[in-house]
Design a protein around this motif. Structure first.
Motif, PDB file in Angstrom:
ATOM      1  N   LEU A  81      43.218  28.043  40.783  1.00  0.00           N
ATOM      2  CA  LEU A  81      42.125  28.417  39.890  1.00  0.00           C
ATOM      3  C   LEU A  81      42.562  29.561  38.975  1.00  0.00           C
ATOM      4  CD1 LEU A  81      39.153  28.285  38.967  1.00  0.00           C
ATOM      5  CD2 LEU A  81      38.623  29.883  40.830  1.00  0.00           C
ATOM      6  N   TYR A  82      43.320  30.487  39.504  1.00  0.00           N
ATOM      7  CA  TYR A  82      43.832  31.636  38.746  1.00  0.00           C
ATOM      8  C   TYR A  82      44.480  31.187  37.438  1.00  0.00           C
ATOM      9  CZ  TYR A  82      47.081  35.563  37.836  1.00  0.00           C
ATOM     10  OH  TYR A  82      47.813  36.591  37.265  1.00  0.00           O
ATOM     11  N   TYR A  83      45.422  30.267  37.528  1.00  0.00           N
ATOM     12  CA  TYR A  83      46.140  29.811  36.333  1.00  0.00           C
ATOM     13  C   TYR A  83      45.254  28.964  35.432  1.00  0.00           C
ATOM     14  CZ  TYR A  83      50.476  31.698  38.135  1.00  0.00           C
ATOM     15  OH  TYR A  83      51.445  32.558  38.591  1.00  0.00           O
ATOM     16  N   ARG A  84      44.401  28.143  36.011  1.00  0.00           N
ATOM     17  CA  ARG A  84      43.495  27.321  35.196  1.00  0.00           C
ATOM     18  C   ARG A  84      42.544  28.204  34.394  1.00  0.00           C
ATOM     19  NH1 ARG A  84      42.596  24.507  40.075  1.00  0.00           N
ATOM     20  NH2 ARG A  84      40.360  24.906  39.902  1.00  0.00           N
ATOM     21  N   LEU A  85      42.028  29.239  35.049  1.00  0.00           N
ATOM     22  CA  LEU A  85      41.098  30.159  34.401  1.00  0.00           C
ATOM     23  C   LEU A  85      41.795  30.938  33.282  1.00  0.00           C
ATOM     24  CD1 LEU A  85      38.277  31.380  34.318  1.00  0.00           C
ATOM     25  CD2 LEU A  85      38.944  32.901  36.180  1.00  0.00           C
ATOM     26  N   LEU A  86      42.993  31.425  33.551  1.00  0.00           N
ATOM     27  CA  LEU A  86      43.740  32.158  32.521  1.00  0.00           C
ATOM     28  C   LEU A  86      44.021  31.267  31.311  1.00  0.00           C
ATOM     29  CD1 LEU A  86      46.386  34.201  34.574  1.00  0.00           C
ATOM     30  CD2 LEU A  86      44.246  35.017  33.573  1.00  0.00           C
ATOM     31  N   ARG A  87      44.440  30.026  31.574  1.00  0.00           N
ATOM     32  CA  ARG A  87      44.713  29.107  30.458  1.00  0.00           C
ATOM     33  C   ARG A  87      43.460  28.869  29.622  1.00  0.00           C
ATOM     34  NH1 ARG A  87      48.103  26.424  34.431  1.00  0.00           N
ATOM     35  NH2 ARG A  87      46.428  24.976  34.929  1.00  0.00           N
ATOM     36  N   GLN A  88      42.326  28.712  30.293  1.00  0.00           N
ATOM     37  CA  GLN A  88      41.066  28.462  29.590  1.00  0.00           C
ATOM     38  C   GLN A  88      40.691  29.657  28.709  1.00  0.00           C
ATOM     39  OE1 GLN A  88      37.745  27.355  32.160  1.00  0.00           O
ATOM     40  NE2 GLN A  88      36.321  28.298  30.737  1.00  0.00           N
ATOM     41  N   ILE A  89      40.738  30.867  29.272  1.00  0.00           N
ATOM     42  CA  ILE A  89      40.356  32.076  28.527  1.00  0.00           C
ATOM     43  C   ILE A  89      41.281  32.288  27.333  1.00  0.00           C
ATOM     44  CG2 ILE A  89      40.257  34.611  28.651  1.00  0.00           C
ATOM     45  CD1 ILE A  89      39.302  34.257  31.595  1.00  0.00           C
ATOM     46  N   ILE A  90      42.586  32.100  27.543  1.00  0.00           N
ATOM     47  CA  ILE A  90      43.550  32.333  26.467  1.00  0.00           C
ATOM     48  C   ILE A  90      43.429  31.268  25.378  1.00  0.00           C
ATOM     49  CG2 ILE A  90      46.030  32.399  25.943  1.00  0.00           C
ATOM     50  CD1 ILE A  90      46.262  33.817  28.799  1.00  0.00           C
ATOM     51  N   SER A  91      43.229  30.014  25.766  1.00  0.00           N
ATOM     52  CA  SER A  91      43.023  28.936  24.769  1.00  0.00           C
ATOM     53  C   SER A  91      41.805  29.229  23.906  1.00  0.00           C
ATOM     54  CB  SER A  91      42.810  27.583  25.461  1.00  0.00           C
ATOM     55  OG  SER A  91      43.983  27.162  26.083  1.00  0.00           O
ATOM     56  N   GLU A  92      40.713  29.625  24.560  1.00  0.00           N
ATOM     57  CA  GLU A  92      39.494  29.955  23.820  1.00  0.00           C
ATOM     58  C   GLU A  92      39.730  31.144  22.897  1.00  0.00           C
ATOM     59  OE1 GLU A  92      36.464  30.528  26.795  1.00  0.00           O
ATOM     60  OE2 GLU A  92      36.354  28.380  27.267  1.00  0.00           O
ATOM     61  N   LEU A 151      39.798  41.992  40.476  1.00  0.00           N
ATOM     62  CA  LEU A 151      40.714  41.567  41.539  1.00  0.00           C
ATOM     63  C   LEU A 151      41.390  42.776  42.179  1.00  0.00           C
ATOM     64  CD1 LEU A 151      42.100  39.194  43.064  1.00  0.00           C
ATOM     65  CD2 LEU A 151      44.002  39.503  41.471  1.00  0.00           C
ATOM     66  N   PHE A 152      41.875  43.697  41.357  1.00  0.00           N
ATOM     67  CA  PHE A 152      42.574  44.864  41.893  1.00  0.00           C
ATOM     68  C   PHE A 152      41.623  45.782  42.663  1.00  0.00           C
ATOM     69  CE2 PHE A 152      46.751  45.076  39.239  1.00  0.00           C
ATOM     70  CZ  PHE A 152      47.089  43.819  39.702  1.00  0.00           C
ATOM     71  N   THR A 153      40.351  45.797  42.280  1.00  0.00           N
ATOM     72  CA  THR A 153      39.354  46.544  43.056  1.00  0.00           C
ATOM     73  C   THR A 153      39.232  45.928  44.448  1.00  0.00           C
ATOM     74  OG1 THR A 153      38.107  47.191  41.084  1.00  0.00           O
ATOM     75  CG2 THR A 153      36.906  47.213  43.183  1.00  0.00           C
ATOM     76  N   LYS A 188      37.803  34.884  44.996  1.00  0.00           N
ATOM     77  CA  LYS A 188      37.259  36.005  44.217  1.00  0.00           C
ATOM     78  C   LYS A 188      37.075  35.589  42.761  1.00  0.00           C
ATOM     79  CE  LYS A 188      35.938  40.246  43.468  1.00  0.00           C
ATOM     80  NZ  LYS A 188      34.635  40.715  43.990  1.00  0.00           N
ATOM     81  N   TYR A 189      38.047  34.877  42.201  1.00  0.00           N
ATOM     82  CA  TYR A 189      37.934  34.426  40.806  1.00  0.00           C
ATOM     83  C   TYR A 189      36.746  33.485  40.633  1.00  0.00           C
ATOM     84  CZ  TYR A 189      42.442  36.448  39.620  1.00  0.00           C
ATOM     85  OH  TYR A 189      43.464  37.322  39.396  1.00  0.00           O
ATOM     86  N   GLU A 190      36.524  32.637  41.630  1.00  0.00           N
ATOM     87  CA  GLU A 190      35.401  31.706  41.559  1.00  0.00           C
ATOM     88  C   GLU A 190      34.078  32.485  41.529  1.00  0.00           C
ATOM     89  OE1 GLU A 190      34.284  27.388  43.454  1.00  0.00           O
ATOM     90  OE2 GLU A 190      36.073  28.431  44.127  1.00  0.00           O
ATOM     91  N   GLU A 191      34.007  33.517  42.333  1.00  0.00           N
ATOM     92  CA  GLU A 191      32.824  34.382  42.355  1.00  0.00           C
ATOM     93  C   GLU A 191      32.649  35.075  40.997  1.00  0.00           C
ATOM     94  OE1 GLU A 191      32.082  38.700  44.305  1.00  0.00           O
ATOM     95  OE2 GLU A 191      32.878  37.198  45.693  1.00  0.00           O
ATOM     96  N   LEU A 192      33.749  35.564  40.427  1.00  0.00           N
ATOM     97  CA  LEU A 192      33.698  36.280  39.149  1.00  0.00           C
ATOM     98  C   LEU A 192      33.288  35.384  37.993  1.00  0.00           C
ATOM     99  CD1 LEU A 192      36.907  38.485  39.490  1.00  0.00           C
ATOM    100  CD2 LEU A 192      34.531  39.248  39.647  1.00  0.00           C
ATOM    101  N   LEU A 193      33.639  34.100  38.092  1.00  0.00           N
ATOM    102  CA  LEU A 193      33.253  33.146  37.056  1.00  0.00           C
ATOM    103  C   LEU A 193      31.750  33.141  36.838  1.00  0.00           C
ATOM    104  CD1 LEU A 193      35.399  29.912  37.471  1.00  0.00           C
ATOM    105  CD2 LEU A 193      35.002  31.174  35.364  1.00  0.00           C
ATOM    106  N   GLY A 194      31.010  33.245  37.920  1.00  0.00           N
ATOM    107  CA  GLY A 194      29.554  33.239  37.832  1.00  0.00           C
ATOM    108  C   GLY A 194      28.980  34.561  37.356  1.00  0.00           C
TER     109      GLY A 194
END
Length: 199
Positions: free
Chosen positions: A131-142, A96-98, A71-77
């Motif tokens: 992917l969940y943790y990698r994505l969160l780290r990326q968003i928070i770092s940015e 995700l909760f939806t 789902k996160y991969e889909e949301l990335l796009g």
């Protein structure tokens, strides 16, 4: 090299098809009433392929994290890049909760959470390579680099708090038997819980 990539993609597709088919059937007819043969038919794969990836139906319980990451991969796009980092975090949680509220039964979610509590082996929800943790780290770092989020708290600490909040919501929703909307409650409460990290 191309052959390796194709094999890896095919492996991921086969495994992903089995997982998606299993969780769809679990949701539609219940975990107990779903057989391995039905999962194999729905995934349009073979018994050999199924047992190559999973020892049996119980092994699929720990794959919900895989479904979440799909789902996160889909949301990335789909995510609007013009959103700020805080808005991206809230968006990911809401989407995700939806999905969980619409397609994952509370009983199955509770089973997953309980297996994560008692297992001595791999705890899929805590796998930092997801992917969940990698994505969160990326968003928070940015967000820290752009001055949108506090930089005096480490990326890892903010990720941990965010993930902790999500797991808490899921756990409470399960033990309360879904007596409230997971998505709506989180939409109201998560921004308040994370507000201290926002600049």
């Amino acid at each position: 090299m191309d052959g390796y990539i194709m094999r890896k993609t095919q492996t991921r597709n086969t495994k992903g098809k089995i997982i998606a088919a299993a969780w769809k059937l679990f949701y539609e007819q219940g975990y107990e009433d779903t057989t391995v043969d039905e999962i194999i038919r729905a995934a349009q794969t073979s018994k050999g392929s199924f047992y190559h990836y999973f020892s049996g139906k119980d092994a699929l319980l720990s794959t919900l994290a895989y479904l979440f990451d799909e789902k996160y991969e889909e949301l990335l796009g789909e995510m609007d890049e013009s959103m700020g980092s805080f808005e991206k975090l809230i968006y990911l949680n809401n989407e995700l909760f939806t999905m969980i509220e619409d397609s994952i039964s509370i009983d199955l979610l509770a089973r997953l959470l309980s297996t994560q509590l008692i297992t001595r082996g791999e705890k899929s929800l805590l796998d930092r390579n997801r992917l969940y943790y990698r994505l969160l780290r990326q968003i928070i770092s940015e967000g820290q680099e752009k001055g949108e989020l506090r930089a005096d708290v480490s990326v890892g600490e903010i990720v941990k708090i965010y993930a902790l909040c999500e797991r808490s919501f899921l756990y409470d929703w399960c033990i309360s038997g879904g007596e409230y909307s997971l998505r709506s409650y989180s939409q109201r409460m998560l921004p308040m819980l994370l507000a201290d990290f926002r600049l």
